[in-house]
Design an enzyme around this catalytic site. Structure first.
Site, PDB file in Angstrom:
ATOM      1  N   TRP A  79      54.853  -6.120 -14.073  1.00 49.05           N
ATOM      2  CA  TRP A  79      56.201  -6.096 -13.508  1.00 49.05           C
ATOM      3  C   TRP A  79      57.062  -5.196 -14.391  1.00 49.05           C
ATOM      4  O   TRP A  79      57.115  -5.372 -15.611  1.00 49.05           O
ATOM      5  CB  TRP A  79      56.755  -7.518 -13.476  1.00 49.05           C
ATOM      6  CG  TRP A  79      58.135  -7.660 -12.936  1.00 49.05           C
ATOM      7  CD1 TRP A  79      58.635  -7.140 -11.777  1.00 49.05           C
ATOM      8  CD2 TRP A  79      59.213  -8.407 -13.528  1.00 49.05           C
ATOM      9  NE1 TRP A  79      59.949  -7.508 -11.616  1.00 49.05           N
ATOM     10  CE2 TRP A  79      60.328  -8.286 -12.666  1.00 49.05           C
ATOM     11  CE3 TRP A  79      59.334  -9.168 -14.686  1.00 49.05           C
ATOM     12  CZ2 TRP A  79      61.546  -8.893 -12.942  1.00 49.05           C
ATOM     13  CZ3 TRP A  79      60.546  -9.775 -14.958  1.00 49.05           C
ATOM     14  CH2 TRP A  79      61.636  -9.636 -14.088  1.00 49.05           C
ATOM     15  N   ASP A  91      53.875 -15.545 -18.866  1.00 48.23           N
ATOM     16  CA  ASP A  91      54.978 -15.484 -17.903  1.00 48.23           C
ATOM     17  C   ASP A  91      54.473 -15.990 -16.558  1.00 48.23           C
ATOM     18  O   ASP A  91      53.712 -15.317 -15.868  1.00 48.23           O
ATOM     19  CB  ASP A  91      55.485 -14.048 -17.784  1.00 48.23           C
ATOM     20  CG  ASP A  91      56.682 -13.943 -16.841  1.00 48.23           C
ATOM     21  OD1 ASP A  91      57.373 -14.963 -16.634  1.00 48.23           O
ATOM     22  OD2 ASP A  91      56.924 -12.847 -16.307  1.00 48.23           O
ATOM     23  N   LYS A  95      60.952 -18.802  -6.914  1.00 46.43           N
ATOM     24  CA  LYS A  95      60.059 -18.726  -5.761  1.00 46.43           C
ATOM     25  C   LYS A  95      59.680 -20.107  -5.257  1.00 46.43           C
ATOM     26  O   LYS A  95      59.801 -20.406  -4.065  1.00 46.43           O
ATOM     27  CB  LYS A  95      58.791 -17.942  -6.115  1.00 46.43           C
ATOM     28  CG  LYS A  95      58.966 -16.435  -6.098  1.00 46.43           C
ATOM     29  CD  LYS A  95      59.679 -15.932  -7.333  1.00 46.43           C
ATOM     30  CE  LYS A  95      59.778 -14.412  -7.346  1.00 46.43           C
ATOM     31  NZ  LYS A  95      60.536 -13.920  -8.510  1.00 46.43           N
TER      32      LYS A  95
END
Length: 398
Positions: free
Chosen positions: A130, A211, A246
């Site tokens: 990311w 993460d 999410k």
């Protein structure tokens, strides 16, 4: 006064979404942004969240500042999800946990802590990762490098190269890892591969920074945390950033957490204090509304169980879209396997499209995705899956 300020070109994904919004075509499809949409293309409001918000609103309550590290129940919720409610590491009080401004805030607080207390450390991220991982750590003054990960030829992991690279790092170098639902490839390590990677981290005395932004979207709540819990079992000290954006569909509430596993309870107290001090210097305290929602949902047994099932509904819909995409592509392109699409996990997929093919699928079909071919599978639904699959088959044939 500001003529010397450099131009910011913008975030590539958010910039892509601006172009999508400006596109007048009615059959356009947004597969760029990492947000879960339901089968009607809507951002869901979970039933468990609605019930929690009803409790917050009735009666209306004052809105004081939260503690620097967030609500106690919030921090407990992070710990229970990541490490297991009955885990020994929690009984031993060896985990320092703080609420943060989303997963990004957790990464930032962790990076600032590492830069201060391990100033010689370098951070290594997967190739690819990311994009904001790199920006956040570099923005905290930490040099960032990349370790081998994605193998384009096999649509798998360059595992041997990855292990060899990690073996060459220095003590206290940071290795940023995705415990599940790798962003952006969707390709996860197997349990056996995780065991080998964590053995290297232990032997080389590296710092693991896990993460986990999509817990529950891969296999299940516990399986998705395998790497974290295995690291704890091996006696590693590590950082874990997590996000509820999410899996609670609370993107704009900015609800995340940072947990640091320490060798002793006394060291955990020292770390907790420094995390508070870091937060005080940046934003003082975390968001209130989202924090209370998480606290209520996670610590009410009925709401928690309802929430878990809602997450699994989202997970299963994504898996269904993966299967449909694979089936259609294999039917359209004879002799070519797209098994890698269904072997990937979570919200994202590396489709195998080249930048040139992506440019074509955007211009000709109005299907928006990142230039490296990464799509958000959650943007697919029963109304657009055939259109997207047919368009992908068309550009892949060239």
């Amino acid at each position: 006064m500001f003529s010397h300020v450099e131009h910011y070109a913008g975030d590539p994904i958010l910039g892509l979404m601006d172009k999508y919004k400006e596109d007048p075509r009615t059959d356009k499809v947004n597969l760029g942004v990492g947000v879960y949409f339901d089968d009607n293309g809507n951002l869901p409001v979970l039933n468990s969240v609605q019930k929690a918000e009803a409790q917050i609103a009735n009666p209306p309550k004052p809105r004081p500042y939260l503690p620097m590290d967030g609500l106690v129940g919030y921090r407990t919720a992070c710990q229970n999800l990541l490490f297991g409610k009955d885990s020994q590491v929690l009984k031993d009080k060896r985990v320092a946990t703080t609420a943060t401004i989303g997963g990004s805030g957790a990464l930032k607080v962790g990076a600032e802590f590492i830069h201060q207390w391990f100033p010689q450390a370098k951070c290594y991220v997967s190739d690819p990762t990311w994009g904001n991982h790199i920006s956040i750590f570099e923005g905290s003054g930490i040099e960032v490098g990349k370790y081998p990960y994605y193998d384009q030829a096999s649509n798998g992991v360059k595992f041997d190269e990855m292990v060899a690279f990690l073996n060459g790092l220095n003590k206290n170098d940071v290795v940023l890892l995705h415990p599940c639902c790798h962003n952006p490839t969707g390709i996860d390590l197997t349990h056996e591969q995780w065991d080998k990677v964590l053995d290297v981290i232990k032997t080389k005395e590296l710092i693991a920074f896990m993460d986990i932004a999509y817990q529950g979207f891969g296999e299940d709540m516990d399986s998705d945390a395998y790497a974290i819990r295995k690291a704890v079992d091996l006696g590693l000290s590590l950082f874990v950033s997590n996000s509820f954006s999410k899996n609670l569909s609370l993107y704009g509430e900015r609800v995340g957490g940072l947990s640091v596993v320490c060798p002793t309870a006394d060291e955990a107290k020292l770390v907790q204090g420094q995390l508070q001090f870091t937060i005080r210097r940046i934003y003082s305290s975390p968001p209130s509304h989202g924090g209370h929602v998480v606290d209520i949902v996670m610590n009410d047994e009925a709401l928690f169980n309802e929430w878990v099932q809602e997450v699994y509904v989202m997970r299963d819909r994504i898996k269904e879209m993966r299967q449909k995409l694979r089936d259609t592509l294999e039917a359209k392109i004879a002799g070519r396997s797209f098994e890698y699409i269904t072997k990937q996990n979570g919200m994202f997929s590396y489709t195998g499209l080249t930048p040139k093919q992506v440019e074509r699928i955007i211009s000709e079909f109005g299907i928006y995705m990142v230039s490296n071919g990464r799509i958000s599978v959650a943007g697919l639904n029963s109304s657009n899956i055939d259109y997207v699959a047919n368009a992908m088959a068309e550009v892949l044939k060239d």
